[in-house]
Every structure is written in C-alpha cells, then in structure tokens.
Design an enzyme around this catalytic site. Structure first.
Site, mmCIF file in Angstrom:
data_model
loop_
_atom_site.group_PDB
_atom_site.id
_atom_site.type_symbol
_atom_site.label_atom_id
_atom_site.label_comp_id
_atom_site.label_asym_id
_atom_site.label_seq_id
_atom_site.Cartn_x
_atom_site.Cartn_y
_atom_site.Cartn_z
ATOM 1 N N GLN A 89 -9.090 39.519 5.760
ATOM 2 C CA GLN A 89 -9.773 38.309 5.324
ATOM 3 C C GLN A 89 -10.891 38.601 4.323
ATOM 4 O O GLN A 89 -11.540 39.652 4.383
ATOM 5 C CB GLN A 89 -10.360 37.585 6.531
ATOM 6 C CG GLN A 89 -9.316 37.135 7.547
ATOM 7 C CD GLN A 89 -8.460 35.993 7.046
ATOM 8 O OE1 GLN A 89 -8.965 34.995 6.541
ATOM 9 N NE2 GLN A 89 -7.154 36.131 7.181
ATOM 10 N N LYS B 44 -19.196 35.862 5.215
ATOM 11 C CA LYS B 44 -17.891 35.198 5.145
ATOM 12 C C LYS B 44 -18.075 33.845 4.479
ATOM 13 O O LYS B 44 -18.900 33.039 4.919
ATOM 14 C CB LYS B 44 -17.291 35.019 6.534
ATOM 15 C CG LYS B 44 -16.759 36.306 7.144
ATOM 16 C CD LYS B 44 -15.952 36.046 8.396
ATOM 17 C CE LYS B 44 -15.364 37.348 8.924
ATOM 18 N NZ LYS B 44 -14.533 37.114 10.137
ATOM 19 N N ASP C 146 -10.167 32.694 7.781
ATOM 20 C CA ASP C 146 -11.279 32.743 8.733
ATOM 21 C C ASP C 146 -12.198 31.539 8.518
ATOM 22 O O ASP C 146 -12.393 31.091 7.388
ATOM 23 C CB ASP C 146 -12.096 34.023 8.548
ATOM 24 C CG ASP C 146 -11.501 35.199 9.313
ATOM 25 O OD1 ASP C 146 -10.402 35.042 9.886
ATOM 26 O OD2 ASP C 146 -12.128 36.267 9.332
ATOM 27 N N THR D 215 -23.380 37.810 9.365
ATOM 28 C CA THR D 215 -23.292 38.529 10.635
ATOM 29 C C THR D 215 -24.066 39.830 10.533
ATOM 30 O O THR D 215 -23.808 40.646 9.651
ATOM 31 C CB THR D 215 -21.829 38.829 10.998
ATOM 32 O OG1 THR D 215 -21.096 37.601 11.076
ATOM 33 C CG2 THR D 215 -21.734 39.546 12.339
ATOM 34 N N LEU D 216 -25.002 40.019 11.443
ATOM 35 C CA LEU D 216 -25.840 41.218 11.436
ATOM 36 C C LEU D 216 -25.025 42.441 11.830
ATOM 37 O O LEU D 216 -24.363 42.442 12.867
ATOM 38 C CB LEU D 216 -27.004 41.034 12.405
ATOM 39 C CG LEU D 216 -28.141 42.059 12.336
ATOM 40 C CD1 LEU D 216 -28.967 41.852 11.078
ATOM 41 C CD2 LEU D 216 -29.022 41.974 13.568
ATOM 42 N N LEU E 225 -24.222 45.918 13.373
ATOM 43 C CA LEU E 225 -24.764 46.645 14.513
ATOM 44 C C LEU E 225 -25.349 47.980 14.044
ATOM 45 O O LEU E 225 -24.882 48.571 13.063
ATOM 46 C CB LEU E 225 -23.679 46.878 15.556
ATOM 47 C CG LEU E 225 -23.231 45.615 16.307
ATOM 48 C CD1 LEU E 225 -21.971 45.892 17.116
ATOM 49 C CD2 LEU E 225 -24.338 45.088 17.201
ATOM 50 N N ASP F 164 -6.381 35.506 18.120
ATOM 51 C CA ASP F 164 -6.204 36.627 17.188
ATOM 52 C C ASP F 164 -6.915 37.896 17.653
ATOM 53 O O ASP F 164 -7.249 38.741 16.846
ATOM 54 C CB ASP F 164 -6.725 36.218 15.805
ATOM 55 C CG ASP F 164 -6.229 37.135 14.698
ATOM 56 O OD1 ASP F 164 -5.048 37.504 14.723
ATOM 57 O OD2 ASP F 164 -7.027 37.481 13.807
ATOM 58 N N ASP G 249 -15.843 39.565 15.088
ATOM 59 C CA ASP G 249 -14.804 38.925 14.276
ATOM 60 C C ASP G 249 -14.183 37.736 14.996
ATOM 61 O O ASP G 249 -13.053 37.798 15.491
ATOM 62 C CB ASP G 249 -13.733 39.953 13.910
ATOM 63 C CG ASP G 249 -12.846 39.464 12.761
ATOM 64 O OD1 ASP G 249 -13.160 38.408 12.185
ATOM 65 O OD2 ASP G 249 -11.851 40.146 12.444
#
Length: 410
Positions: free
Chosen positions: A107, A123, A143, A223-224, A226, A290, A310
C-alpha cells in the site's frame, strides 16, 4: 450421605459457582478481578478526551522521548498517560524534516522524519467518509487512513494498548513535503488539474492510481514509529488467509485446527494465544480481515505482546460483519477474563459513545461516519454472543481464562 446424593450436591455447588462467575463477569462487582477491571475501565473513561493542541509544560523531554519510554514488553503506552494528548498534538503539527518513499509493502505510504528526528508513517486519504467498499473480498480496496486513526482509539478503549500512536493530519504537499523529499519520492509527484498527487513506491503503487490532495493539502494519518531499541519480529498469523481463489487455509475446513495451533511453539505456553483471541475481537470490530502476519518484539521468547500494526484495511463496509475474522475465538472458545469484562462494560451503546468522545478532537474529525460507529455496537453484541455460546458449550472455566503469565520487566 449416599454417594448419589453427594454427586448431586457437588454438581449443584459447581453449577452455582459457574453461574456466580458468569454473573460477576456479566457486570457484577463482587470479585477482586472484576473490581480491578472496573477501576481500569473508569480510568479509561476519564482519559478519553484528548484536547487538540495540548503541549508539554512540566518536562524538558521531547514528546518523542516520552513516547519511547512508554514502550514495554506488554504495552505501547501506559494505562495512565497524561502526556498522550501532547504527543499526538506534536505528531499532527511538528515540522517535517525529511520525506521518503514508504518501506516495503503493498500500500502507498510515505516515511517522514519530523523535527527532533522522529520517524512516522504517513498514509494518504483515499476515500471519503461515506464511501462503502462493497467488494466480495473483506480485505479489498486501498488502506483507509481514518481506519488507522480509529483503530488506535479503539485499542485504547479496549484496554489493550498494543497499537502504535496514530493521529490525523492535513499536510501541504507543496510546502511541507516536496522541499524535503528524497529524489525517489519526488519523482512520483504529479499534478492532476489543480491537485498535487504522488504515487510513491510499493507493490501496488502506480502512476495511474496516485493519491491526490485537494489542491496542495492532503489529509492522512501519522503513525509513530516504534523505538529502534525495540526491534520487531514478524510472524505468520496462524489464522491467516491464503489470498488464492479456490484454496482454503487449514483453519477454514479443519474443526480441530485450534488444537494443532496450541501445540505450536509460541502458542503452547505464554500469553500469545490469548493475544490472538484479543486481536480477533479487535479486528472483527474494525472489520479488518487482512491480519495475515503480525509483529512482536524480537527475541521475546513468546512473552511480548502481539502488536497490532497496520490497521488500514478497516472500516470499509459498515454493513458487512465478516464472521470468519472471529475464527480463533469460536474455534478455540477461550478469551481473557479481563477482555470479557471490558467487552461487557462496553455493551449497550457504550462502545460507540466512547469512540465519539475519543475521536472528537482529532484534526481530521469526523474520523468515522455514523454507520461505522453504530456497526461497532452491533459487532460487539456479536462477539458477546459467541463468547456466551462458548460458555454454554464448554463452561466458564474453559472459556474465560486468567492470564497469570509472569512477564519480564522492560
């Protein structure tokens, strides 16, 4: 007392104990475990509202340092995190220092580095909120960026705390991304009418399917990443799909499949099997079919959490309740007592109400359409029905499991 009478009496006592346990787990507060779970639920409720624009005022640490210190073997962020609003606010506003194509996958995404060196995954928006994916495959479509945001907040509400931090953001592609973009990403930018677009680099990325902003402004999710000190290890999900027409996975035709999984390393001891059950509930609620692979922390010996990374294939069709997502639950008939208690507390419309409050201050609100919010309550009732059927068929002692695994400290 005759043996027959003793057996009858023993059976009656066991029945009463089983009914008492079910009663307590259905909302009673007579057990210590139920009281602890209720207390945790009240803490979650009190911390739902996350004010947009919050700032750190009591520490010299950066938001990224604080978020990094939260991570442990069994949680991405703690039960009580007063700095959470400030960290999410920083994610939605911090200056972009570098931009590159997203790491491998199917994606479109971009890898951004924010001020202070923090990596994030961006995204882009693909669908409007009221768009319904009506394809036959439950994992179809692009997505959904808003699904990533909503899934993080559901993770908070369920008390799992296994999803990386996510927030919505409107970003100016012309002034914030292109000046700092790597050549590889920059080469995928184009203009369609008055809109700035890009198609990035991934398995399905192509120029004909570029994502476009409205003018230069693109809505998306952040999205942070890690911390690098917690490297990830990828595992094949035991209930993953084949993604091949006409070829079924073993779990789709073998009624004894769960027993086979329980004998596998990672699932024959430790908390991972119960994490699979939690994740099945989580994925069913968001409509994510998914989860073919999942991540844990590396070299964890099976004791770290299943990290719900995800979640983009979620909230596609509010009318579709893909029951096969719950296969781990209805095939194994086991779930954590704490999870069951939390689900009970969220029934009767409480889940959608909590999501409304939690999503209220996200920069891209409304994050979910009303049909998707209402679908959460309907699906939760479906989960509860499956668990109650398992209790009736196998008993509460088999179905409702205490997680007594001793876990290492970070």
């Amino acid at each position: 007392m005759k043996l027959k009478q003793r057996l009858v009496l023993l059976g009656a006592v066991l029945l009463l104990l089983g009914l008492a346990k079910i009663f307590l787990l259905d909302g009673g507060d007579g057990s210590a475990a139920s009281r602890r779970d209720l207390q945790a639920f009240r803490k979650m409720e009190a911390g739902l509202s996350l004010m947009q624009g919050a700032r750190l005022t009591h520490t010299l640490q950066s938001p990224w340092e604080i978020a990094s210190q939260w991570v442990g073997p069994r949680e991405v962020y703690p039960e009580e995190a007063p700095e959470l609003a400030a960290v999410l606010s920083a994610l939605s506003q911090a200056r972009v220092e570098r931009a590159d194509v997203g790491f491998k996958g199917t994606q479109l995404k971009a890898l951004l580095v924010l001020e202070g060196g923090q990596k994030v995954v961006f995204k882009p928006k693909r669908y409007n909120r009221d768009y319904v994916l009506e394809r036959a495959e439950p994992y179809a479509g692009y997505d959904r960026h808003n699904g990533e945001v909503a899934a993080f907040h559901l993770d908070r509400i369920l008390g799992f705390r296994r999803s990386p931090l996510v927030v919505g953001r409107n970003i100016n592609l012309r002034t914030e991304i292109k000046p700092v973009a790597d050549k590889q990403l920059l080469a995928t930018f184009l203009t369609q009418g008055n809109d700035t677009c890009f198609y990035g680099k991934c398995y399905y990325c192509r120029k004909s399917e570029a994502a476009c902003g409205q003018g230069d402004i693109m809505e998306g999710s952040m999205t942070l990443w890690l911390p690098d000190t917690w490297p990830l290890q990828k595992h094949r999900h035991p209930w993953g799909r084949t993604y091949r027409e006409g070829k079924l996975a073993r779990w789709e035709y073998d009624d004894s499949y769960c027993m086979a999984v329980k004998k596998m390393p990672l699932y024959d001891a430790g908390p991972r099997m119960l994490d699979i059950m939690d994740t099945a509930v989580f994925d069913y609620l968001i409509g994510n079919a998914d989860r073919h692979h999942y991540d844990s922390f590396q070299d964890d010996g099976g004791t770290s959490m299943l990290i719900t990374l995800d979640n983009g294939k979620s909230f596609g069709n509010p009318a579709l309740d893909e029951r096969s997502i719950l296969a781990p639950l209805y095939q194994c008939c086991m779930i954590r007592v704490s999870t069951w208690n939390r689900l009970n507390l969220l029934q009767g419309g409480a889940l959608s109400a909590a999501m409304r409050v939690s999503l209220e201050f996200d920069p891209i609100r409304p994050v979910l359409s009303e049909p998707h919010l209402l679908a959460l309550d309907r699906r939760l009732a479906g989960v509860a029905a499956v668990i109650k059927q398992c209790v009736e068929a196998h008993g509460a002692e088999h179905t409702l499991v205490e997680d007594r695994v001793n876990l290492p400290h970070p």
